[in-house]
Scaffold this motif. Structure first.
Motif, PDB file in Angstrom:
ATOM      1  N   ALA A 267      38.933  31.784  23.603  1.00  0.00           N
ATOM      2  CA  ALA A 267      38.154  31.460  24.791  1.00  0.00           C
ATOM      3  C   ALA A 267      38.558  32.359  25.957  1.00  0.00           C
ATOM      4  CB  ALA A 267      38.360  29.991  25.159  1.00  0.00           C
ATOM      5  N   ALA A 268      39.857  32.531  26.127  1.00  0.00           N
ATOM      6  CA  ALA A 268      40.336  33.371  27.225  1.00  0.00           C
ATOM      7  C   ALA A 268      39.935  34.822  26.990  1.00  0.00           C
ATOM      8  CB  ALA A 268      41.854  33.249  27.346  1.00  0.00           C
ATOM      9  N   TYR A 269      39.982  35.206  25.742  1.00  0.00           N
ATOM     10  CA  TYR A 269      39.581  36.571  25.395  1.00  0.00           C
ATOM     11  C   TYR A 269      38.131  36.799  25.802  1.00  0.00           C
ATOM     12  CZ  TYR A 269      38.820  40.765  22.578  1.00  0.00           C
ATOM     13  OH  TYR A 269      38.525  42.034  22.151  1.00  0.00           O
ATOM     14  N   GLU A 270      37.295  35.844  25.465  1.00  0.00           N
ATOM     15  CA  GLU A 270      35.872  35.975  25.808  1.00  0.00           C
ATOM     16  C   GLU A 270      35.659  35.990  27.310  1.00  0.00           C
ATOM     17  OE1 GLU A 270      33.704  32.915  23.836  1.00  0.00           O
ATOM     18  OE2 GLU A 270      33.915  33.856  21.867  1.00  0.00           O
ATOM     19  N   ALA A 271      36.368  35.115  27.974  1.00  0.00           N
ATOM     20  CA  ALA A 271      36.224  35.041  29.428  1.00  0.00           C
ATOM     21  C   ALA A 271      36.575  36.388  30.057  1.00  0.00           C
ATOM     22  CB  ALA A 271      37.134  33.944  29.978  1.00  0.00           C
ATOM     23  N   THR A 272      37.709  36.920  29.634  1.00  0.00           N
ATOM     24  CA  THR A 272      38.163  38.181  30.215  1.00  0.00           C
ATOM     25  C   THR A 272      37.236  39.339  29.840  1.00  0.00           C
ATOM     26  OG1 THR A 272      40.397  37.318  29.937  1.00  0.00           O
ATOM     27  CG2 THR A 272      40.196  39.637  30.519  1.00  0.00           C
ATOM     28  N   THR A 273      36.856  39.356  28.573  1.00  0.00           N
ATOM     29  CA  THR A 273      35.958  40.409  28.124  1.00  0.00           C
ATOM     30  C   THR A 273      34.644  40.366  28.901  1.00  0.00           C
ATOM     31  OG1 THR A 273      36.914  40.258  25.921  1.00  0.00           O
ATOM     32  CG2 THR A 273      34.781  41.373  26.112  1.00  0.00           C
ATOM     33  N   HIS A 274      34.207  39.161  29.165  1.00  0.00           N
ATOM     34  CA  HIS A 274      32.979  39.008  29.943  1.00  0.00           C
ATOM     35  C   HIS A 274      33.140  39.656  31.314  1.00  0.00           C
ATOM     36  CE1 HIS A 274      29.638  37.241  32.101  1.00  0.00           C
ATOM     37  NE2 HIS A 274      30.473  36.620  32.907  1.00  0.00           N
ATOM     38  N   LEU A 275      34.267  39.393  31.953  1.00  0.00           N
ATOM     39  CA  LEU A 275      34.500  39.985  33.276  1.00  0.00           C
ATOM     40  C   LEU A 275      34.505  41.505  33.189  1.00  0.00           C
ATOM     41  CD1 LEU A 275      37.194  37.537  34.712  1.00  0.00           C
ATOM     42  CD2 LEU A 275      34.899  37.955  35.636  1.00  0.00           C
ATOM     43  N   ILE A 276      35.141  41.992  32.161  1.00  0.00           N
ATOM     44  CA  ILE A 276      35.206  43.446  31.999  1.00  0.00           C
ATOM     45  C   ILE A 276      33.800  44.011  31.795  1.00  0.00           C
ATOM     46  CG2 ILE A 276      36.114  45.332  30.580  1.00  0.00           C
ATOM     47  CD1 ILE A 276      38.493  43.444  29.921  1.00  0.00           C
ATOM     48  N   SER A 277      33.020  43.301  31.001  1.00  0.00           N
ATOM     49  CA  SER A 277      31.665  43.789  30.723  1.00  0.00           C
ATOM     50  C   SER A 277      30.812  43.784  31.986  1.00  0.00           C
ATOM     51  CB  SER A 277      31.008  42.909  29.660  1.00  0.00           C
ATOM     52  OG  SER A 277      30.546  41.704  30.250  1.00  0.00           O
ATOM     53  N   GLN A 278      31.250  43.018  32.973  1.00  0.00           N
ATOM     54  CA  GLN A 278      30.521  43.005  34.233  1.00  0.00           C
ATOM     55  C   GLN A 278      31.028  44.106  35.161  1.00  0.00           C
ATOM     56  OE1 GLN A 278      28.250  41.083  32.832  1.00  0.00           O
ATOM     57  NE2 GLN A 278      27.890  40.092  34.810  1.00  0.00           N
ATOM     58  N   GLY A 279      31.845  44.959  34.607  1.00  0.00           N
ATOM     59  CA  GLY A 279      32.310  46.090  35.399  1.00  0.00           C
ATOM     60  C   GLY A 279      33.602  45.844  36.157  1.00  0.00           C
ATOM     61  N   ARG A 280      34.267  44.750  35.863  1.00  0.00           N
ATOM     62  CA  ARG A 280      35.516  44.449  36.584  1.00  0.00           C
ATOM     63  C   ARG A 280      36.698  45.093  35.862  1.00  0.00           C
ATOM     64  NH1 ARG A 280      33.210  41.911  41.149  1.00  0.00           N
ATOM     65  NH2 ARG A 280      31.257  41.069  40.340  1.00  0.00           N
ATOM     66  N   ARG A 281      37.651  45.521  36.634  1.00  0.00           N
ATOM     67  CA  ARG A 281      38.831  46.165  36.044  1.00  0.00           C
ATOM     68  C   ARG A 281      40.127  45.527  36.526  1.00  0.00           C
ATOM     69  NH1 ARG A 281      35.756  47.430  33.235  1.00  0.00           N
ATOM     70  NH2 ARG A 281      35.089  49.413  32.319  1.00  0.00           N
ATOM     71  N   ARG A 282      40.165  45.152  37.781  1.00  0.00           N
ATOM     72  CA  ARG A 282      41.404  44.607  38.342  1.00  0.00           C
ATOM     73  C   ARG A 282      41.324  43.083  38.313  1.00  0.00           C
ATOM     74  NH1 ARG A 282      39.585  48.380  41.643  1.00  0.00           N
ATOM     75  NH2 ARG A 282      39.057  46.897  43.274  1.00  0.00           N
ATOM     76  N   ILE A 283      41.682  42.564  37.151  1.00  0.00           N
ATOM     77  CA  ILE A 283      41.481  41.128  36.927  1.00  0.00           C
ATOM     78  C   ILE A 283      42.778  40.345  37.032  1.00  0.00           C
ATOM     79  CG2 ILE A 283      40.587  39.420  35.321  1.00  0.00           C
ATOM     80  CD1 ILE A 283      38.980  41.733  34.030  1.00  0.00           C
ATOM     81  N   VAL A 284      42.782  39.438  37.979  1.00  0.00           N
ATOM     82  CA  VAL A 284      43.948  38.564  38.168  1.00  0.00           C
ATOM     83  C   VAL A 284      43.810  37.345  37.253  1.00  0.00           C
ATOM     84  CG1 VAL A 284      44.952  36.921  39.805  1.00  0.00           C
ATOM     85  CG2 VAL A 284      44.467  39.283  40.525  1.00  0.00           C
ATOM     86  N   HIS A 285      44.936  36.834  36.805  1.00  0.00           N
ATOM     87  CA  HIS A 285      44.895  35.609  35.994  1.00  0.00           C
ATOM     88  C   HIS A 285      45.762  34.557  36.655  1.00  0.00           C
ATOM     89  CE1 HIS A 285      44.712  32.840  32.752  1.00  0.00           C
ATOM     90  NE2 HIS A 285      45.876  33.128  32.195  1.00  0.00           N
ATOM     91  N   ILE A 286      45.147  33.408  36.935  1.00  0.00           N
ATOM     92  CA  ILE A 286      45.910  32.302  37.532  1.00  0.00           C
ATOM     93  C   ILE A 286      46.130  31.264  36.445  1.00  0.00           C
ATOM     94  CG2 ILE A 286      45.987  30.541  39.319  1.00  0.00           C
ATOM     95  CD1 ILE A 286      44.039  32.158  40.937  1.00  0.00           C
ATOM     96  N   THR A 287      47.358  30.905  36.224  1.00  0.00           N
ATOM     97  CA  THR A 287      47.641  29.963  35.149  1.00  0.00           C
ATOM     98  C   THR A 287      48.836  29.094  35.522  1.00  0.00           C
ATOM     99  OG1 THR A 287      48.056  29.824  32.768  1.00  0.00           O
ATOM    100  CG2 THR A 287      49.145  31.611  33.953  1.00  0.00           C
ATOM    101  N   ALA A 288      49.336  28.351  34.525  1.00  0.00           N
ATOM    102  CA  ALA A 288      50.462  27.448  34.795  1.00  0.00           C
ATOM    103  C   ALA A 288      51.639  27.823  33.910  1.00  0.00           C
ATOM    104  CB  ALA A 288      50.041  26.005  34.564  1.00  0.00           C
TER     105      ALA A 288
END
Lengths: 371, 371
Positions: free
Chosen positions: A196-217
């Motif tokens: 799920a996280a892979y898809e989420a991140t890949t989706h962001l990348i496919s939208q042209g994003r490169r500098r992706i922050v991850h907020i987690t616990a």
DNA sequence: TTGTATGCGTTATCAG
DNA sequence: CTGATAACGCATACAA
């Protein structure tokens, strides 16, 4: 208190007489009707009554009917304690969760309650409030309450499963759901967080994003470990360097989201996307960023996790991972009950993975109308 | 799905084998240690053991210590069923609620769980799903489970309390919370809905609004009756004519809010404010109106009810009535337990009103910067 | 198909 | 201070 005193006095006095009355006499509580009463009234043995009530095929239809009718008429109700005492079963399932008042958890509980009730089981729910200590105490309580099985979603900081030993020692089945842990012979019910996280991140990348922050616990819990892994994996597959400073660890509350926003704003260059391990926190972060004048999704895109109802309230609506809480509760409860039913084969089921999916909304739209 | 299929297949296969094991035999469960075991080991009577375990002052400190130590060592745990059977008490509280997965309800439950656990009680929670029929079934189940007391928030359409008769007949204390009902000798825990609604409406009027719509639910439940009353009263006090067609009745879901929006939009002249009996529905309505191009609060002001977390996510943030769910749960549970404790005086407490307050946010701002 | 007898683990009464 | 013992209400092995 007056009443109680009088009553005791009265009772003591009663013992003088040969007519011995028991605990619940007088009018203090109307006497419960037992199978003895039914048997006496029908001039049959309690054994037959007991069997009839249990719908034992060995009892004739006719007597069964007679007994059922009388039971109904006299307002008989079976005494679970006597039965449990006798059968060594409680028909009770214990549940330990971090906290009940989140949309996801209350959905899970609703699902569990649903199948438990329909299967004749009863649920005892307790909250760890994200504290191992309370989790331990809850485990002890449930153990003493002799639950037939246990459903657990772990607290943030639990790092030993020792407090569940008593259960496994007594072969009381134990199921972990959502926040799971590796524990020999206990089933886990969860989604594929990594994927799920892979898809989420890949989706962001496919939208042209490169500098992706991850907020987690905290990285003690599988869900957060796996989500981070999925995030990393996606970056790697797209040849984007993983940056340690892009991972913000907190408690995923709405406030934590606001705190994260402050940190993000300090980063230079400004990140262009954020993948948050939970919708609530994402929302907190988005609100804070918006107040700083940062535009979403133009400046920073967002993806959350859980598909909490707020995700369709926040503006822009939040892209997120849909994640079936109610169903997870049902599956976990159903599986636990199956194990209790003696389906010994069930025991070897180690992990049940539920489907999850990316729900795309405006918060992750690409800047130019490409998508 | 693959997993699940495999799992079914495997299970079926297991059933072929003739080796029929009873639920708990062989080594499937280590024998429980009882007070007999303790007594035997120490060469004393079970009576003494029982008393010591109950911390009866009549037992000498020394033997108490001996017994406690041995109990600990042997892993003794008391058997609630035997005790309950003997004492006719269950230390269990039943809860019936419409549904658990709303922020308010899950907070209430969290509060109840909190005090129940700390008082040595256990909670059995069941959902009526807003249906009288399920509510009846739940009541029966809980009755058969011999709960010591009952905490109830009524379903939308419940209009008879007959299914609670068995409890009152057996003098099992019954507490209604939030969605209450008049029922002789049973306590109610709630807020002053009339006053809260009055304040909400008055606030809207003070912001210069005159054409105020009220969205609410079935007039069978006190909360909705009282809120409507408060609304009417406020109008009357400000000499604004009450209009029947300004009252929209639904189920207060987010969708109901959207439906209401459609109706509101048809009204001419357009209303200039909406007071909704619940935040979720308010949010649904606001979103729908915004999509129609209606501005909030400029064209239509909003006030909700509950102070649900979404109220600070929706834009503009929703003015609402804050309403302490967690505390309500605590109070209700505490009161119930007090009644069980024999505080007969408690019984006469008929109604406990909790504080509530208007939280003013942007959704109800006045058009001109007066306020 | 039905009945008899026993025990499940406690608490509480009464007698030391 | 302690012990012996009788319930609590039910399920079940064994007999009939």
């Amino acid at each position: 208190m007056k009443n109680v005193t009088d009553y005791n006095f009265f009772e003591k006095k009663m013992y003088i007489y040969p007519c011995k009355l028991h605990v619940n006499d007088c009018m203090s509580r109307e006497k419960e009707v037992t199978i003895y009463d039914l048997a006496r009234k029908l001039n049959i043995s309690i054994a037959t009554v007991s069997r009839a009530l249990a719908d034992d095929p060995v009892v004739s239809k006719k007597t069964k009917k007679k007994i059922a009718d009388l039971a109904q008429e006299m307002g008989y109700r079976s005494n679970n304690f006597a039965r449990n005492l006798r059968t060594q079963k409680t028909n009770t399932l214990g549940v330990i969760i971090p906290r009940i008042n989140s949309y996801f958890m209350s959905s899970v509980i609703a699902g569990m309650e649903n199948v438990a009730t329909s299967e004749g089981y009863t649920l005892i729910i307790s909250q760890s409030s994200e504290s191992v200590e309370k989790e331990k105490a809850n485990a002890t309580t449930l153990f003493n309450n002799r639950v037939d099985g246990l459903l657990v979603s772990l607290a943030y900081d639990t790092d030993s499963l020792a407090h569940f030993e008593p259960f496994t020692k007594k072969k009381i089945p134990l199921i972990f759901f959502d926040r799971t842990a590796d524990h020999r012979d206990s089933t886990c019910v969860l989604i594929n967080n990594l994927k799920a996280a892979y898809e989420a991140t890949t989706h962001l990348i496919s939208q042209g994003r490169r500098r992706i922050v991850h907020i987690t616990a905290t990285q003690k819990r599988n869900v957060y470990i796996d989500r981070l892994q999925g995030y990393k994996q996606a970056l790697a597959d797209q040849h984007i360097r993983f940056r340690e400073d892009y991972v913000i660890v907190g408690n995923l509350s709405q406030e934590a989201g606001a705190d994260a926003a402050a940190r993000i704003r300090q980063m230079s260059p400004l990140p262009d996307a954020v993948f948050v391990a939970n919708d609530n926190c994402a929302v907190g972060c988005m609100i804070a960023l918006k107040q700083m004048g940062i535009r979403i999704p133009e400046d920073i895109a967002f993806v959350g996790f859980n598909n909490d109802p707020v995700s369709t309230v926040i503006e822009p609506n939040l892209t997120t991972i849909n994640y079936p809480g109610y169903e997870m509760g049902q599956v976990a409860a159903r599986n636990l009950i199956a194990q209790l039913g003696g389906a010994s084969g069930t025991r070897s089921t180690n992990t049940i993975i539920l489907r999850s999916e990316l729900v795309i909304r405006e918060s992750s739209a690409s800047r130019k109308p490409t998508s």
